[in-house]
Design a protein around this motif. Structure first.
Motif: not given
Length: 141
Positions: A110-111, A107-108, A103-105
């Motif tokens: 992604d998890n 945004s929140m 993931c590129n993280h």
């Protein structure tokens, strides 16, 4: 009578939603806190010395339960409707073994995207997370 009955039904509906929300919130707390912080150390102490295989199975089941409840919460309460596109069939037909999902993280979300994808692939309890060593020194409030 209609106003009284209507007001009573709205009040009962509100009580029902409050109770259902409270029960659901307790479920989230139990699955994430208790299953994540109490049961794994107990498994390390009482199961792993006798059966490392069953210890791993317990940890995978707890992770699946905890992360799965987060996905359930997002789908039920948040009304999230995940849509997965791409070569899921190709990924499912890969030879057995470990896979890497990045993931590129930005945004929140992604998890939750990782959790949903892992659940679709049947690997939710087998996730492992990595971080750069620079993130170790980030203060957490």
């Amino acid at each position: 009578y209609v106003c009284v009955f209507g007001g009573l039904s709205v009040m009962l509906l509100g009580v029902f939603y409050y109770a259902a929300g409270s029960v659901f919130m307790m479920w989230i707390l139990v699955t994430t806190c208790f299953n994540g912080n109490v049961l794994p150390p107990m498994s390390v102490l009482f199961v792993k010395p006798f059966s490392p295989h069953w210890h791993e199975k317990i940890l995978h089941w707890l992770a699946d339960l905890g992360w799965g409840s987060i996905v359930d919460y997002a789908e039920i309460v948040g009304r999230m409707q995940p849509v997965i596109t791409g070569d899921i069939v190709e990924i499912q037909n890969c030879p057995p073994g470990n896979k890497v999902l990045l993931c590129n993280h930005v945004s929140m979300s992604d998890n939750i995207a990782v959790f949903v994808t892992a659940r679709v692939l049947g690997r939710l309890g087998h996730l492992r997370f990595f971080a750069k060593k620079e993130l170790v020194y980030v203060p957490v409030l």
